[in-house]
Design a protein around this motif. Structure first.
Motif, PDB file in Angstrom:
ATOM      1  N   SER A 107      24.087 -38.383 -24.900  1.00  0.00           N
ATOM      2  CA  SER A 107      22.872 -37.715 -24.406  1.00  0.00           C
ATOM      3  C   SER A 107      22.147 -36.976 -25.523  1.00  0.00           C
ATOM      4  CB  SER A 107      23.237 -36.743 -23.282  1.00  0.00           C
ATOM      5  OG  SER A 107      24.210 -35.817 -23.708  1.00  0.00           O
ATOM      6  N   ILE A 108      22.857 -36.722 -26.615  1.00  0.00           N
ATOM      7  CA  ILE A 108      22.277 -36.095 -27.806  1.00  0.00           C
ATOM      8  C   ILE A 108      22.586 -36.993 -28.989  1.00  0.00           C
ATOM      9  CG2 ILE A 108      22.299 -34.088 -29.332  1.00  0.00           C
ATOM     10  CD1 ILE A 108      23.196 -32.416 -26.932  1.00  0.00           C
ATOM     11  N   ALA A 109      21.537 -37.478 -29.679  1.00  0.00           N
ATOM     12  CA  ALA A 109      21.748 -38.445 -30.756  1.00  0.00           C
ATOM     13  C   ALA A 109      21.083 -38.025 -32.058  1.00  0.00           C
ATOM     14  CB  ALA A 109      21.227 -39.823 -30.337  1.00  0.00           C
ATOM     15  N   THR A 110      20.597 -36.809 -32.157  1.00  0.00           N
ATOM     16  CA  THR A 110      19.947 -36.345 -33.393  1.00  0.00           C
ATOM     17  C   THR A 110      20.544 -35.025 -33.866  1.00  0.00           C
ATOM     18  OG1 THR A 110      18.191 -35.327 -32.072  1.00  0.00           O
ATOM     19  CG2 THR A 110      17.773 -37.540 -32.956  1.00  0.00           C
ATOM     20  N   GLN A 111      21.782 -34.767 -33.479  1.00  0.00           N
ATOM     21  CA  GLN A 111      22.527 -33.611 -33.973  1.00  0.00           C
ATOM     22  C   GLN A 111      23.900 -34.085 -34.434  1.00  0.00           C
ATOM     23  OE1 GLN A 111      22.780 -30.581 -30.958  1.00  0.00           O
ATOM     24  NE2 GLN A 111      20.572 -30.489 -30.613  1.00  0.00           N
ATOM     25  N   TYR A 112      24.538 -33.274 -35.281  1.00  0.00           N
ATOM     26  CA  TYR A 112      25.890 -33.609 -35.720  1.00  0.00           C
ATOM     27  C   TYR A 112      26.832 -33.482 -34.527  1.00  0.00           C
ATOM     28  CZ  TYR A 112      30.066 -33.745 -38.632  1.00  0.00           C
ATOM     29  OH  TYR A 112      31.258 -34.097 -39.209  1.00  0.00           O
ATOM     30  N   ARG A 113      27.427 -34.608 -34.117  1.00  0.00           N
ATOM     31  CA  ARG A 113      28.318 -34.633 -32.961  1.00  0.00           C
ATOM     32  C   ARG A 113      29.508 -35.532 -33.271  1.00  0.00           C
ATOM     33  NH1 ARG A 113      26.942 -30.974 -28.666  1.00  0.00           N
ATOM     34  NH2 ARG A 113      24.832 -30.316 -29.220  1.00  0.00           N
ATOM     35  N   THR A 114      30.720 -34.999 -33.091  1.00  0.00           N
ATOM     36  CA  THR A 114      31.938 -35.758 -33.369  1.00  0.00           C
ATOM     37  C   THR A 114      32.186 -36.792 -32.282  1.00  0.00           C
ATOM     38  OG1 THR A 114      32.963 -33.932 -34.571  1.00  0.00           O
ATOM     39  CG2 THR A 114      34.435 -35.623 -33.676  1.00  0.00           C
ATOM     40  N   VAL A 115      32.420 -38.030 -32.680  1.00  0.00           N
ATOM     41  CA  VAL A 115      32.816 -39.091 -31.750  1.00  0.00           C
ATOM     42  C   VAL A 115      34.338 -39.119 -31.634  1.00  0.00           C
ATOM     43  CG1 VAL A 115      32.761 -41.566 -31.299  1.00  0.00           C
ATOM     44  CG2 VAL A 115      30.731 -40.416 -32.218  1.00  0.00           C
ATOM     45  N   PHE A 116      35.041 -39.253 -32.750  1.00  0.00           N
ATOM     46  CA  PHE A 116      36.497 -39.121 -32.734  1.00  0.00           C
ATOM     47  C   PHE A 116      36.975 -38.696 -34.111  1.00  0.00           C
ATOM     48  CE2 PHE A 116      36.065 -43.622 -34.007  1.00  0.00           C
ATOM     49  CZ  PHE A 116      36.908 -43.666 -35.121  1.00  0.00           C
ATOM     50  N   GLN A 117      38.206 -38.229 -34.154  1.00  0.00           N
ATOM     51  CA  GLN A 117      38.833 -37.877 -35.423  1.00  0.00           C
ATOM     52  C   GLN A 117      40.339 -37.996 -35.278  1.00  0.00           C
ATOM     53  OE1 GLN A 117      37.712 -34.125 -37.336  1.00  0.00           O
ATOM     54  NE2 GLN A 117      39.802 -33.946 -38.112  1.00  0.00           N
ATOM     55  N   THR A 118      40.990 -38.469 -36.344  1.00  0.00           N
ATOM     56  CA  THR A 118      42.442 -38.522 -36.338  1.00  0.00           C
ATOM     57  C   THR A 118      43.018 -37.162 -36.713  1.00  0.00           C
ATOM     58  OG1 THR A 118      42.486 -39.252 -38.650  1.00  0.00           O
ATOM     59  CG2 THR A 118      42.501 -40.960 -36.936  1.00  0.00           C
ATOM     60  N   ASN A 119      44.233 -36.955 -36.265  1.00  0.00           N
ATOM     61  CA  ASN A 119      44.945 -35.720 -36.572  1.00  0.00           C
ATOM     62  C   ASN A 119      45.826 -35.977 -37.781  1.00  0.00           C
ATOM     63  OD1 ASN A 119      46.210 -33.285 -36.584  1.00  0.00           O
ATOM     64  ND2 ASN A 119      47.464 -33.664 -34.772  1.00  0.00           N
ATOM     65  N   ALA A 120      45.425 -35.462 -38.926  1.00  0.00           N
ATOM     66  CA  ALA A 120      46.179 -35.649 -40.163  1.00  0.00           C
ATOM     67  C   ALA A 120      46.023 -34.404 -41.018  1.00  0.00           C
ATOM     68  CB  ALA A 120      45.683 -36.878 -40.921  1.00  0.00           C
ATOM     69  N   SER A 121      47.031 -34.146 -41.844  1.00  0.00           N
ATOM     70  CA  SER A 121      46.979 -32.957 -42.685  1.00  0.00           C
ATOM     71  C   SER A 121      45.875 -33.049 -43.723  1.00  0.00           C
ATOM     72  CB  SER A 121      48.335 -32.751 -43.365  1.00  0.00           C
ATOM     73  OG  SER A 121      48.667 -33.895 -44.153  1.00  0.00           O
ATOM     74  N   SER A 122      45.501 -34.273 -44.097  1.00  0.00           N
ATOM     75  CA  SER A 122      44.402 -34.488 -45.038  1.00  0.00           C
ATOM     76  C   SER A 122      43.862 -35.889 -44.840  1.00  0.00           C
ATOM     77  CB  SER A 122      44.877 -34.305 -46.484  1.00  0.00           C
ATOM     78  OG  SER A 122      45.861 -35.266 -46.804  1.00  0.00           O
ATOM     79  N   SER A 123      42.658 -36.139 -45.324  1.00  0.00           N
ATOM     80  CA  SER A 123      42.066 -37.474 -45.314  1.00  0.00           C
ATOM     81  C   SER A 123      42.063 -38.091 -43.925  1.00  0.00           C
ATOM     82  CB  SER A 123      42.799 -38.395 -46.299  1.00  0.00           C
ATOM     83  OG  SER A 123      42.761 -37.876 -47.606  1.00  0.00           O
ATOM     84  N   GLN A 124      41.405 -37.407 -42.980  1.00  0.00           N
ATOM     85  CA  GLN A 124      41.299 -37.922 -41.620  1.00  0.00           C
ATOM     86  C   GLN A 124      40.298 -39.082 -41.555  1.00  0.00           C
ATOM     87  OE1 GLN A 124      40.673 -34.666 -42.394  1.00  0.00           O
ATOM     88  NE2 GLN A 124      41.963 -33.333 -41.130  1.00  0.00           N
ATOM     89  N   LEU A 125      40.478 -39.926 -40.541  1.00  0.00           N
ATOM     90  CA  LEU A 125      39.445 -40.890 -40.185  1.00  0.00           C
ATOM     91  C   LEU A 125      38.531 -40.199 -39.187  1.00  0.00           C
ATOM     92  CD1 LEU A 125      38.385 -43.817 -40.407  1.00  0.00           C
ATOM     93  CD2 LEU A 125      39.779 -44.341 -38.394  1.00  0.00           C
ATOM     94  N   HIS A 126      37.255 -40.177 -39.494  1.00  0.00           N
ATOM     95  CA  HIS A 126      36.326 -39.351 -38.725  1.00  0.00           C
ATOM     96  C   HIS A 126      35.073 -40.152 -38.410  1.00  0.00           C
ATOM     97  CE1 HIS A 126      33.359 -36.066 -38.058  1.00  0.00           C
ATOM     98  NE2 HIS A 126      34.399 -35.399 -37.606  1.00  0.00           N
ATOM     99  N   CYS A 127      34.634 -40.108 -37.169  1.00  0.00           N
ATOM    100  CA  CYS A 127      33.419 -40.807 -36.752  1.00  0.00           C
ATOM    101  C   CYS A 127      32.499 -39.799 -36.072  1.00  0.00           C
ATOM    102  CB  CYS A 127      33.774 -41.948 -35.802  1.00  0.00           C
ATOM    103  SG  CYS A 127      32.367 -42.869 -35.160  1.00  0.00           S
ATOM    104  N   HIS A 128      31.223 -39.802 -36.467  1.00  0.00           N
ATOM    105  CA  HIS A 128      30.312 -38.812 -35.894  1.00  0.00           C
ATOM    106  C   HIS A 128      28.872 -39.314 -35.920  1.00  0.00           C
ATOM    107  CE1 HIS A 128      30.329 -37.989 -40.274  1.00  0.00           C
ATOM    108  NE2 HIS A 128      29.045 -37.702 -40.099  1.00  0.00           N
ATOM    109  N   ILE A 129      28.079 -38.743 -35.060  1.00  0.00           N
ATOM    110  CA  ILE A 129      26.626 -38.917 -35.095  1.00  0.00           C
ATOM    111  C   ILE A 129      26.059 -37.819 -35.994  1.00  0.00           C
ATOM    112  CG2 ILE A 129      24.506 -38.942 -33.735  1.00  0.00           C
ATOM    113  CD1 ILE A 129      26.234 -39.685 -31.306  1.00  0.00           C
ATOM    114  N   TYR A 130      25.100 -38.175 -36.834  1.00  0.00           N
ATOM    115  CA  TYR A 130      24.525 -37.183 -37.749  1.00  0.00           C
ATOM    116  C   TYR A 130      23.095 -36.837 -37.327  1.00  0.00           C
ATOM    117  CZ  TYR A 130      24.021 -34.691 -42.172  1.00  0.00           C
ATOM    118  OH  TYR A 130      23.836 -33.720 -43.124  1.00  0.00           O
ATOM    119  N   THR A 131      22.518 -35.880 -38.016  1.00  0.00           N
ATOM    120  CA  THR A 131      21.178 -35.399 -37.654  1.00  0.00           C
ATOM    121  C   THR A 131      20.095 -36.449 -37.859  1.00  0.00           C
ATOM    122  OG1 THR A 131      20.958 -34.440 -39.874  1.00  0.00           O
ATOM    123  CG2 THR A 131      21.766 -32.995 -38.112  1.00  0.00           C
TER     124      THR A 131
END
Length: 408
Positions: free
Chosen positions: A281-305
């Protein structure tokens, strides 16, 4: 057909001892002062007093309760002789009550030209144990059924082989004992054999409107944990199945709001595919789609501004899809194939990049960041979020956008 049991008097209850069931003979009980006859955890009152030859009428009145599912012509009769009660049942009666109940919790996992089945055994009388299970499959949604010959086994699992990849099947199972075959189980969900490995997790977001229960539809049946207090199943929007997951994005900064699930897997060293339908419903703001749980170097997917969808490791570069349109269903697939990452949007490969090294992963967060970045909560709908480990399902410049619900 009649039934024969030996029974043992215990206090005021008659319980089965080392009896047997045959297709001829009589139901025999020892005489004495008893008030209850226990049959498969069903108590049948016998009027609470000593039974003599004069009590045959009272005893007869309990026959229908003792054998509640007898069908066929004639009436059960009884007699008392030599301190023994004998109940005679018409020869054409069926003892459905003593047949096994239906197995439960039937699930299937697809393979290439086969489906592995697993189920829970029904509870049966000790004198009539389960001696076999029958497996059936249907390729026409249950209109006709074929029996799979798996021999004689009491295992609560089985593999149906000789199936056709790409054909959708349903399955059911029934238990057998010395009396006969019991009822069939509930029919399985549709399963399509394939060379594609089974899903590591599948969130179909099926359920009643406003439900807060989220289920992994894959054979792994992982625990899906609701984070926060606003994410629900919604029937307002759906790509398949009549419902989807609705993420309001309104929990507030610093608070998780989405769903999480455990998967321990080396994303760096193996192929994998992540795919899902999204309707933000919001596609022009920074919004997290998913992220892995890791101590470092996560895989991260997001919508950006800028309105694009980005996939990146938190420490290195990223790849971007085209513009994401608010309030419109978009299909996304992210693939690791060897040394490459592929990003597909609505069936077209829009980006290719060299794969990045990722940290050791123990879990996933959908709809929020495990770092709880302020204002990053996803707002909108998800449907059919699936992760497949061990296989790059799509490698070409284009791929077929799913036209039906994704399979487990």
């Amino acid at each position: 057909m009649t039934i024969n049991y030996n029974v043992l008097k215990v206090g005021s209850t008659l319980q089965f001892s080392s009896g047997n069931i045959t297709h001829s003979g009589n139901f025999t009980a020892t005489s004495g002062n008893f008030t209850t006859l226990r049959v498969n955890q069903t108590n049948v009152s016998l009027n609470g007093h000593n039974h003599t030859s004069n009590d045959i009428t009272n005893f007869n009145s309990s026959v229908s309760g003792l054998l509640p599912n007898i069908t066929g012509a004639g009436v059960a009769t009884s007699n008392f002789s030599n301190n023994t009660y004998t109940i005679n049942v018409p020869t054409d009666a069926r003892f459905d009550y003593f047949k096994p109940p239906a197995p439960t919790n039937l699930i299937g996992t697809r393979g290439s030209t086969l489906v592995d089945l697993l189920w829970s055994a029904p509870t049966v009388l000790a004198q009539v144990p389960i001696t076999d299970y029958l497996l059936q499959f249907s390729s026409d949604n249950g209109t006709t059924w074929s029996l799979f010959n798996d021999g004689v086994t009491t295992a609560t699992s089985g593999t149906v082989t000789g199936l056709t990849n790409g054909t959708t099947y349903r399955f059911r199972v029934a238990a057998v004992n010395g009396i006969g075959q019991g009822n069939w189980s509930s029919i399985s969900t549709p399963i399509t054999p394939s060379t594609i490995p089974p899903a590591a997790v599948l969130l179909a977001f099926d359920g009643a409107n406003n439900s807060t229960t989220f289920i992994d539809s894959s054979s792994q049946q992982r625990t899906i944990t609701r984070q926060g207090s606003t994410v629900v199943i919604s029937t307002a929007q759906s790509k398949f199945g009549g419902s989807s997951g609705f993420f309001t994005g309104g929990q507030g900064a610093g608070t998780p709001d989405g769903v999480s699930f455990p998967i321990s897997y080396s994303l760096s060293n193996n192929d994998w595919t992540i795919e899902f339908w999204m309707r933000p419903s919001i596609a022009t703001q920074y919004r997290t789609v998913f992220q892995t749980n890791a101590s470092s170097s996560q895989l991260h997917c997001h919508i950006y501004t800028d309105g694009k969808l980005y996939v990146n490791d938190s420490a290195v570069g990223n790849i971007a899809a085209g513009n994401i349109i608010a309030n419109t269903w978009t299909y996304i697939a992210i693939v690791q194939n060897g040394s490459n990452w592929f990003l597909y949007q609505d069936g077209v490969r829009v980006q290719t990049a060299t794969k990045q090294t990722l940290g050791s992963i123990t879990g996933w967060a959908l709809g929020y960041s495990t770092r709880f970045d302020g204002g990053t909560l996803y707002a909108g709908y998800f449907d059919d979020f699936r992760i497949t480990t061990g296989s790059a399902l799509y490698t070409g410049s284009t791929m077929q956008v799913p036209t039906a619900a994704l399979e487990p």
